[in-house]
Motif scaffolding. Sequence first.
Motif, PDB file in Angstrom:
ATOM      1  N   VAL A  74      -9.646   5.790 -14.288  1.00 51.19           N
ATOM      2  CA  VAL A  74      -8.805   5.914 -13.094  1.00 51.19           C
ATOM      3  C   VAL A  74      -9.660   6.132 -11.858  1.00 51.19           C
ATOM      4  O   VAL A  74      -9.475   5.467 -10.826  1.00 51.19           O
ATOM      5  N   PHE A  75     -10.628   7.049 -11.937  1.00 54.33           N
ATOM      6  CA  PHE A  75     -11.464   7.353 -10.784  1.00 54.33           C
ATOM      7  C   PHE A  75     -12.313   6.142 -10.382  1.00 54.33           C
ATOM      8  O   PHE A  75     -12.526   5.890  -9.198  1.00 54.33           O
ATOM      9  N   ALA A  76     -12.790   5.384 -11.376  1.00 57.50           N
ATOM     10  CA  ALA A  76     -13.605   4.208 -11.074  1.00 57.50           C
ATOM     11  C   ALA A  76     -12.795   3.147 -10.336  1.00 57.50           C
ATOM     12  O   ALA A  76     -13.260   2.556  -9.351  1.00 57.50           O
ATOM     13  N   VAL A  77     -11.567   2.915 -10.784  1.00 51.86           N
ATOM     14  CA  VAL A  77     -10.715   1.919 -10.127  1.00 51.86           C
ATOM     15  C   VAL A  77     -10.370   2.365  -8.708  1.00 51.86           C
ATOM     16  O   VAL A  77     -10.420   1.572  -7.765  1.00 51.86           O
ATOM     17  N   VAL A  78     -10.036   3.647  -8.546  1.00 48.22           N
ATOM     18  CA  VAL A  78      -9.696   4.162  -7.221  1.00 48.22           C
ATOM     19  C   VAL A  78     -10.903   4.082  -6.287  1.00 48.22           C
ATOM     20  O   VAL A  78     -10.769   3.772  -5.101  1.00 48.22           O
ATOM     21  N   LEU A  79     -12.092   4.351  -6.819  1.00 52.21           N
ATOM     22  CA  LEU A  79     -13.317   4.230  -6.026  1.00 52.21           C
ATOM     23  C   LEU A  79     -13.509   2.797  -5.531  1.00 52.21           C
ATOM     24  O   LEU A  79     -13.835   2.560  -4.359  1.00 52.21           O
ATOM     25  N   LEU A  81      -5.559  -7.033  -7.476  1.00 50.47           N
ATOM     26  CA  LEU A  81      -6.025  -7.176  -8.856  1.00 50.47           C
ATOM     27  C   LEU A  81      -6.356  -5.821  -9.471  1.00 50.47           C
ATOM     28  O   LEU A  81      -6.134  -5.600 -10.673  1.00 50.47           O
ATOM     29  N   LEU A  82      -6.894  -4.910  -8.670  1.00 50.66           N
ATOM     30  CA  LEU A  82      -7.259  -3.587  -9.185  1.00 50.66           C
ATOM     31  C   LEU A  82      -6.030  -2.748  -9.552  1.00 50.66           C
ATOM     32  O   LEU A  82      -6.149  -1.786 -10.312  1.00 50.66           O
ATOM     33  N   CYS A  83      -4.877  -3.114  -9.021  1.00 49.02           N
ATOM     34  CA  CYS A  83      -3.658  -2.387  -9.387  1.00 49.02           C
ATOM     35  C   CYS A  83      -3.330  -2.574 -10.878  1.00 49.02           C
ATOM     36  O   CYS A  83      -2.697  -1.703 -11.482  1.00 49.02           O
ATOM     37  N   GLY A  84      -3.761  -3.708 -11.458  1.00 53.31           N
ATOM     38  CA  GLY A  84      -3.528  -3.956 -12.879  1.00 53.31           C
ATOM     39  C   GLY A  84      -4.222  -2.948 -13.770  1.00 53.31           C
ATOM     40  O   GLY A  84      -3.565  -2.252 -14.580  1.00 53.31           O
ATOM     41  N   PRO A  85      -5.581  -2.816 -13.668  1.00 60.57           N
ATOM     42  CA  PRO A  85      -6.258  -1.796 -14.473  1.00 60.57           C
ATOM     43  C   PRO A  85      -5.753  -0.389 -14.214  1.00 60.57           C
ATOM     44  O   PRO A  85      -5.674   0.425 -15.140  1.00 60.57           O
ATOM     45  N   LEU A  86      -5.399  -0.093 -12.945  1.00 62.33           N
ATOM     46  CA  LEU A  86      -4.916   1.250 -12.646  1.00 62.33           C
ATOM     47  C   LEU A  86      -3.567   1.513 -13.312  1.00 62.33           C
ATOM     48  O   LEU A  86      -3.267   2.641 -13.708  1.00 62.33           O
ATOM     49  N   ALA A  87      -2.763   0.470 -13.458  1.00 63.46           N
ATOM     50  CA  ALA A  87      -1.449   0.631 -14.081  1.00 63.46           C
ATOM     51  C   ALA A  87      -1.554   0.986 -15.558  1.00 63.46           C
ATOM     52  O   ALA A  87      -0.674   1.657 -16.104  1.00 63.46           O
ATOM     53  N   THR A 102       4.148   2.110 -14.529  1.00 66.45           N
ATOM     54  CA  THR A 102       3.346   0.899 -14.712  1.00 66.45           C
ATOM     55  C   THR A 102       3.983  -0.299 -14.012  1.00 66.45           C
ATOM     56  O   THR A 102       3.301  -1.066 -13.323  1.00 66.45           O
ATOM     57  N   ALA A 103       5.293  -0.445 -14.154  1.00 68.63           N
ATOM     58  CA  ALA A 103       5.985  -1.561 -13.525  1.00 68.63           C
ATOM     59  C   ALA A 103       5.901  -1.479 -12.009  1.00 68.63           C
ATOM     60  O   ALA A 103       5.707  -2.495 -11.324  1.00 68.63           O
ATOM     61  N   ALA A 104       6.025  -0.265 -11.456  1.00 66.94           N
ATOM     62  CA  ALA A 104       5.950  -0.097 -10.000  1.00 66.94           C
ATOM     63  C   ALA A 104       4.560  -0.428  -9.480  1.00 66.94           C
ATOM     64  O   ALA A 104       4.409  -1.060  -8.428  1.00 66.94           O
ATOM     65  N   MET A 105       3.514  -0.017 -10.224  1.00 64.72           N
ATOM     66  CA  MET A 105       2.150  -0.312  -9.801  1.00 64.72           C
ATOM     67  C   MET A 105       1.883  -1.812  -9.859  1.00 64.72           C
ATOM     68  O   MET A 105       1.245  -2.389  -8.959  1.00 64.72           O
ATOM     69  N   ILE A 106       2.352  -2.469 -10.911  1.00 64.56           N
ATOM     70  CA  ILE A 106       2.166  -3.921 -11.033  1.00 64.56           C
ATOM     71  C   ILE A 106       2.905  -4.644  -9.905  1.00 64.56           C
ATOM     72  O   ILE A 106       2.397  -5.619  -9.331  1.00 64.56           O
ATOM     73  N   ALA A 107       4.104  -4.182  -9.578  1.00 67.04           N
ATOM     74  CA  ALA A 107       4.859  -4.794  -8.483  1.00 67.04           C
ATOM     75  C   ALA A 107       4.103  -4.678  -7.166  1.00 67.04           C
ATOM     76  O   ALA A 107       4.051  -5.636  -6.370  1.00 67.04           O
ATOM     77  N   SER A 108       3.488  -3.523  -6.927  1.00 61.47           N
ATOM     78  CA  SER A 108       2.692  -3.349  -5.712  1.00 61.47           C
ATOM     79  C   SER A 108       1.487  -4.282  -5.717  1.00 61.47           C
ATOM     80  O   SER A 108       1.133  -4.885  -4.697  1.00 61.47           O
ATOM     81  N   GLY A 109       0.849  -4.409  -6.889  1.00 58.91           N
ATOM     82  CA  GLY A 109      -0.305  -5.298  -6.990  1.00 58.91           C
ATOM     83  C   GLY A 109       0.062  -6.753  -6.750  1.00 58.91           C
ATOM     84  O   GLY A 109      -0.664  -7.487  -6.057  1.00 58.91           O
ATOM     85  N   LEU A 133       0.825  -1.209   0.000  1.00 58.93           N
ATOM     86  CA  LEU A 133       0.000   0.000   0.000  1.00 58.93           C
ATOM     87  C   LEU A 133       0.858   1.257   0.000  1.00 58.93           C
ATOM     88  O   LEU A 133       0.486   2.267  -0.615  1.00 58.93           O
ATOM     89  N   GLY A 134       2.007   1.212   0.676  1.00 58.25           N
ATOM     90  CA  GLY A 134       2.915   2.349   0.636  1.00 58.25           C
ATOM     91  C   GLY A 134       3.344   2.667  -0.789  1.00 58.25           C
ATOM     92  O   GLY A 134       3.430   3.839  -1.177  1.00 58.25           O
ATOM     93  N   GLY A 135       3.583   1.613  -1.570  1.00 52.98           N
ATOM     94  CA  GLY A 135       3.937   1.821  -2.972  1.00 52.98           C
ATOM     95  C   GLY A 135       2.794   2.387  -3.784  1.00 52.98           C
ATOM     96  O   GLY A 135       2.984   3.290  -4.610  1.00 52.98           O
ATOM     97  N   VAL A 136       1.585   1.873  -3.551  1.00 48.61           N
ATOM     98  CA  VAL A 136       0.427   2.342  -4.315  1.00 48.61           C
ATOM     99  C   VAL A 136       0.140   3.814  -4.035  1.00 48.61           C
ATOM    100  O   VAL A 136      -0.065   4.615  -4.960  1.00 48.61           O
ATOM    101  N   MET A 137       0.140   4.190  -2.758  1.00 50.47           N
ATOM    102  CA  MET A 137      -0.236   5.553  -2.403  1.00 50.47           C
ATOM    103  C   MET A 137       0.787   6.576  -2.886  1.00 50.47           C
ATOM    104  O   MET A 137       0.423   7.700  -3.223  1.00 50.47           O
ATOM    105  N   VAL A 138       2.072   6.186  -2.924  1.00 47.58           N
ATOM    106  CA  VAL A 138       3.076   7.132  -3.404  1.00 47.58           C
ATOM    107  C   VAL A 138       2.984   7.303  -4.922  1.00 47.58           C
ATOM    108  O   VAL A 138       3.479   8.297  -5.481  1.00 47.58           O
TER     109      VAL A 138
END
Length: 296
Positions: free
Chosen positions: A194-199, A180-186, A259-266, A118-123
């Motif tokens: 973006v807003f739908a995935v974050v919601l 799993l939602l980190c994938g679409p967000l990436a 994208t790679a960082a978001m996928i790694a967090s996911g 989560l620290g990775g996602v939020m940053v």
Amino acid sequence: SSLIPDLVDRGRITEANAAHGSVLSAMRLVGPAAAAALLAVFNYEVALLVAAALLLLAVIPYATLRPVVAQAGTTPSGRKPRIARETLRHLASGLTYSLGSRPLRVLLIVNAIYSLALGGVMVLFPLIATEVLGVSAQYGTMMTAFGVGLLVGSAVLAAPLLRHVDKPTSFAVLTIVFGLLCGPLAFAVHPLAVFAVVLLMGLGEGVAEVAYEVIRQEATPAELRGRVFASQDAAVTLLFPVGAAVAGALIGSNAAHLTAAMIASGVTMLIAGAVGLFLARRIEPKWVASAEASDV
């Protein structure tokens, strides 16, 4: 949160945590909006003074609570123990109990890995706002969407869902969903996507936070809640900036690595959820039996 079981009936712990979580989620929406309004009219100094005054006002309702708590004692020599030494001793005893209790051990392991991710996602949220959406101000909109999801998840979905679904299993499943939602967000490029995935992330987080609190409240003896909660929160909180630092290192000076960082967090969240789901199925019958026995 360690005080909630001392303030409500055991049968209403889930509802109490849902109400507590919904108030916190609502404040996550109201707080930034109020700060923006103050900054639009005044300056940073006034905004900080208002924030400090509100923190002081928050002490008043807490002072009216009267849970049953143990009184501070003295050492065998008759001297009051040193605060730093006693704090470390209490944290150590809380962590020892957590590691010795199967439900709390599972919760600690899953939440530690989850906090790391989560620290990775939020940053990465501010980078998504600037690099993907093209406007840094969209970060505020993203956090608003996340806050709305938190509020709906904790206030509307948590209590009815957790009454019918095993709490440890639901916490693990929601962790997997977040991963799993980190994938679409990436790969999302349209603001609405973006807003739908974050919601949706906020919805899952709202329910997961309530499940997390209920599990550890029901699995921890009343006399150990303060120590156990403090030790768990300390361990988990320490991993959040580590995840943020790792995500920052993955990106470096190249925004293309977002994208790679978001996928790694996911993927990290998926690992946490999978581990939690496997362990939850092993401890769930025993945990439910012990919880039901304590209600009798």
